[in-house]
Write a protein that holds these residues in place. Structure first.
Motif, PDB file in Angstrom:
ATOM      1  N   PHE A 206       0.822  -1.202   0.000  1.00 41.04           N
ATOM      2  CA  PHE A 206       0.000   0.000   0.000  1.00 41.04           C
ATOM      3  C   PHE A 206       0.859   1.257   0.000  1.00 41.04           C
ATOM      4  O   PHE A 206       0.607   2.191  -0.759  1.00 41.04           O
ATOM      5  CB  PHE A 206      -0.916   0.007   1.228  1.00 41.04           C
ATOM      6  CG  PHE A 206      -1.748   1.259   1.337  1.00 41.04           C
ATOM      7  CD1 PHE A 206      -2.902   1.410   0.583  1.00 41.04           C
ATOM      8  CD2 PHE A 206      -1.378   2.292   2.198  1.00 41.04           C
ATOM      9  CE1 PHE A 206      -3.671   2.561   0.674  1.00 41.04           C
ATOM     10  CE2 PHE A 206      -2.134   3.444   2.295  1.00 41.04           C
ATOM     11  CZ  PHE A 206      -3.283   3.581   1.536  1.00 41.04           C
ATOM     12  N   ILE A 207       1.889   1.265   0.821  1.00 45.26           N
ATOM     13  CA  ILE A 207       2.744   2.451   0.935  1.00 45.26           C
ATOM     14  C   ILE A 207       3.596   2.634  -0.312  1.00 45.26           C
ATOM     15  O   ILE A 207       3.737   3.744  -0.840  1.00 45.26           O
ATOM     16  CB  ILE A 207       3.643   2.348   2.193  1.00 45.26           C
ATOM     17  CG1 ILE A 207       2.771   2.363   3.459  1.00 45.26           C
ATOM     18  CG2 ILE A 207       4.663   3.488   2.230  1.00 45.26           C
ATOM     19  CD1 ILE A 207       3.536   2.104   4.733  1.00 45.26           C
ATOM     20  N   GLU A 208       4.161   1.531  -0.830  1.00 44.13           N
ATOM     21  CA  GLU A 208       5.108   1.629  -1.931  1.00 44.13           C
ATOM     22  C   GLU A 208       4.447   1.683  -3.302  1.00 44.13           C
ATOM     23  O   GLU A 208       5.021   2.245  -4.240  1.00 44.13           O
ATOM     24  CB  GLU A 208       6.080   0.445  -1.896  1.00 44.13           C
ATOM     25  CG  GLU A 208       7.059   0.490  -0.737  1.00 44.13           C
ATOM     26  CD  GLU A 208       8.124  -0.579  -0.869  1.00 44.13           C
ATOM     27  OE1 GLU A 208       8.157  -1.264  -1.910  1.00 44.13           O
ATOM     28  OE2 GLU A 208       8.923  -0.733   0.070  1.00 44.13           O
ATOM     29  N   ILE A 209       3.253   1.090  -3.448  1.00 40.36           N
ATOM     30  CA  ILE A 209       2.629   0.983  -4.777  1.00 40.36           C
ATOM     31  C   ILE A 209       1.333   1.786  -4.860  1.00 40.36           C
ATOM     32  O   ILE A 209       1.206   2.694  -5.684  1.00 40.36           O
ATOM     33  CB  ILE A 209       2.365  -0.501  -5.129  1.00 40.36           C
ATOM     34  CG1 ILE A 209       3.694  -1.272  -5.169  1.00 40.36           C
ATOM     35  CG2 ILE A 209       1.642  -0.609  -6.462  1.00 40.36           C
ATOM     36  CD1 ILE A 209       3.536  -2.748  -5.448  1.00 40.36           C
ATOM     37  N   CYS A 210       0.378   1.461  -4.018  1.00 41.91           N
ATOM     38  CA  CYS A 210      -0.954   2.061  -4.155  1.00 41.91           C
ATOM     39  C   CYS A 210      -0.943   3.560  -3.875  1.00 41.91           C
ATOM     40  O   CYS A 210      -1.571   4.340  -4.609  1.00 41.91           O
ATOM     41  CB  CYS A 210      -1.931   1.365  -3.216  1.00 41.91           C
ATOM     42  SG  CYS A 210      -2.124  -0.400  -3.540  1.00 41.91           S
ATOM     43  N   LEU A 211      -0.240   3.976  -2.833  1.00 39.17           N
ATOM     44  CA  LEU A 211      -0.250   5.377  -2.435  1.00 39.17           C
ATOM     45  C   LEU A 211       0.330   6.306  -3.516  1.00 39.17           C
ATOM     46  O   LEU A 211      -0.324   7.295  -3.883  1.00 39.17           O
ATOM     47  CB  LEU A 211       0.497   5.546  -1.109  1.00 39.17           C
ATOM     48  CG  LEU A 211       0.454   6.945  -0.493  1.00 39.17           C
ATOM     49  CD1 LEU A 211      -0.987   7.352  -0.193  1.00 39.17           C
ATOM     50  CD2 LEU A 211       1.300   7.001   0.783  1.00 39.17           C
TER      51      LEU A 211
END
Length: 503
Positions: A206-211
């Motif tokens: 979530f932090i590295e890709i989605c955000l």
């Protein structure tokens, strides 16, 4: 760290060839769609606000492209096509700079612009040039390449490529909302790769890709939304993007001939590339499991899905959504074949294979070149008109229709054309109503009454109704024909349609 290759002499030669191919298309005529986009952009330059003062179902990206092209180079065929050529040449250079490491043989890597941008120009006619599906190939490629680069990085180094991928993805959506499905396929691929192959945690993903993708995507969308909110036009924009499309699809009927024609054009135009691309998919994906090849295949699969979802209004140019991934995969296929062919003792089989595969494409570009030479390179107004007539036979008659209201003593003011918007272009007049007169077959029932109200309010001195739209109007809104016949009288009747002048 993102690495960019350098251009070599062959690369520069390929770019020059692309420019020469593109120059053949500078004087190409507008088709109806291009004339309509040009009209919307021209009206924007006159101070009108898109959707509020000039309405169409399409997203603002295409009108902004024409606005920028017309502002820089002029709102005529050469101006719009010149800007597209610069855009495509820049795209060709980006392909050369970013894809060197994807190919084993550098001489083949130099050919990738020819099999993408070059083929696009070769197969395109007046109807295909500067369409949404053609222009969006550049940002979609940047999005897929940046996504691919993120596979090579971890942590903070992954954030910037994905942020940029999301930002460019937001620009793609501004060309057509349905392209979000293609973008999601790119991003879901990296998501699945991180979960299934690298076994990363959901929080880390979530932090590295989605955000970063979300932040990047939302920025251009919020900028455009804020612009329309500032102009008090957001409600009509919301209805245009989210309410009208499903209603129009529900009220539209499948035109089987257009559906078959689109598929036939795609197969005739791209079958050499598709055949070679199959080799690339088999070798690069099955044997070496190349991630970029996987992403390009995903583009083709979901691109076809997007095309299929538009089956009720499937046109030839929709398949231009695939010219970039198919061209890159075809180049990869040549790269694979080159490893075998260069080991042959004789070059004859190689030459024969290339000749057979690309004969249809080469014959097309030769025909276009001959037409340009025969018309003295379309340098004067007369020779340009003759050149344009070859590629759009109806062009002179549309020019003649516009000449009728361009004579001394003609009534001044904005006009309404239920038919080809090229008449606006040739007459130098703008549209009297907010609702368009192009593609009336997609009008909703309530839009017909709104159109009559707008005609009653604006009172255009001239109305032109083409015979095909006349049949549509007669079927869907007889009241509009009654309104025209009550307020107007026939000025002239021709093979194209009927001119009405206000009583």
């Amino acid at each position: 760290m993102v690495r960019i290759a350098k251009l070599n002499k062959i690369d520069f030669l390929v770019v020059i060839i692309i420019i020469m191919i593109g120059l053949l298309h500078l004087p190409f005529p507008f088709d109806g769609d291009q004339a309509f986009f040009r009209l919307g952009a021209w009206e924007m330059q006159q101070g009108k606000v898109l959707y509020r003062d000039f309405w169409d179902i399409k997203q603002p990206g295409i009108f902004c492209f024409y606005y920028l092209a017309g502002t820089l180079f002029g709102f005529d065929e050469i101006g719009i096509h010149a800007f597209e050529l610069i855009y495509m040449v820049f795209f060709a250079i980006i392909l050369l700079l970013t894809l060197k490491s994807y190919f084993r043989h550098q001489i083949i890597a130099s050919l990738v612009p020819l099999l993408t941008v070059g083929v696009y120009y070769v197969v395109s006619g007046a109807w295909h040039l500067t369409q949404v599906e053609a222009l969006v190939g550049f940002p979609l490629f940047l999005c897929i390449w940046l996504t691919f680069q993120s596979f090579k990085n971890e942590g903070k180094q992954r954030f910037i490529p994905l942020l940029m991928s999301g930002f460019i993805g937001g620009i793609v959506i501004l060309f057509k909302l349905i392209f979000l499905l293609i973008l999601l396929s790119f991003w879901l691929t990296i998501l699945m790769y991180s979960v299934l192959i690298k076994r990363q945690s959901i929080q880390k993903i979530f932090i590295e890709i989605c955000l970063p993708i979300f932040i990047g995507t939302i920025f251009p969308l919020l900028a455009v939304a804020s612009y329309f909110v500032w102009l008090n036009s957001f409600s009509i924009v919301y209805q245009t993007f989210f309410i009208y499309p499903p209603l129009i699809i529900a009220n539209s009927a499948l035109t089987q001939s257009d559906f078959i024609s689109g598929i036939k054009w795609f197969l005739q135009s791209f079958y050499p590339l598709v055949l070679i691309a199959i080799i690339a998919v088999d070798t690069s994906l099955r044997k070496s499991k190349n991630i970029l090849t996987l992403l390009l295949v995903v583009w083709c699969v979901f691109g076809l899905s997007v095309i299929a979802l538009q089956y009720k209004a499937l046109w030839e140019y929709h398949f231009l959504l695939l010219f970039v991934p198919i061209g890159i995969l075809a180049t990869k296929g040549l790269d694979v074949l080159w490893g075998y062919l260069k080991e042959l003792s004789s070059p004859v089989p190689t030459i024969l294979l290339i000749f057979l595969l690309f004969l249809p494409l080469s014959s097309t570009i030769i025909k276009k070149s001959v037409v340009l030479v025969n018309n003295n390179f379309a340098l004067t107004e007369d020779t340009r008109s003759q050149y344009q007539t070859v590629f759009r036979k109806k062009y002179p008659s549309l020019h003649s229709e516009a000449n009728l209201i361009s004579q001394p003593g003609s009534l001044a003011g904005e006009i309404y054309v239920a038919g080809d918007p090229s008449i606006y272009y040739f007459s130098g007049r703008s549209q009297a109503t907010i609702l368009r007169g192009w593609a009336l077959e997609y009008f909703l029932p309530e839009q017909w009454s709104t159109l009559i109200e707008q005609l009653d309010l604006s009172k255009p001195p001239y109305i032109f109704i083409d015979y095909v739209p006349q049949a549509i109007i007669k079927k869907n809104s007889p009241k509009m024909l009654e309104f025209v016949e009550q307020r107007y009288q026939i000025l002239r009747q021709s093979n194209n349609g009927i001119w009405y002048i206000i009583k």
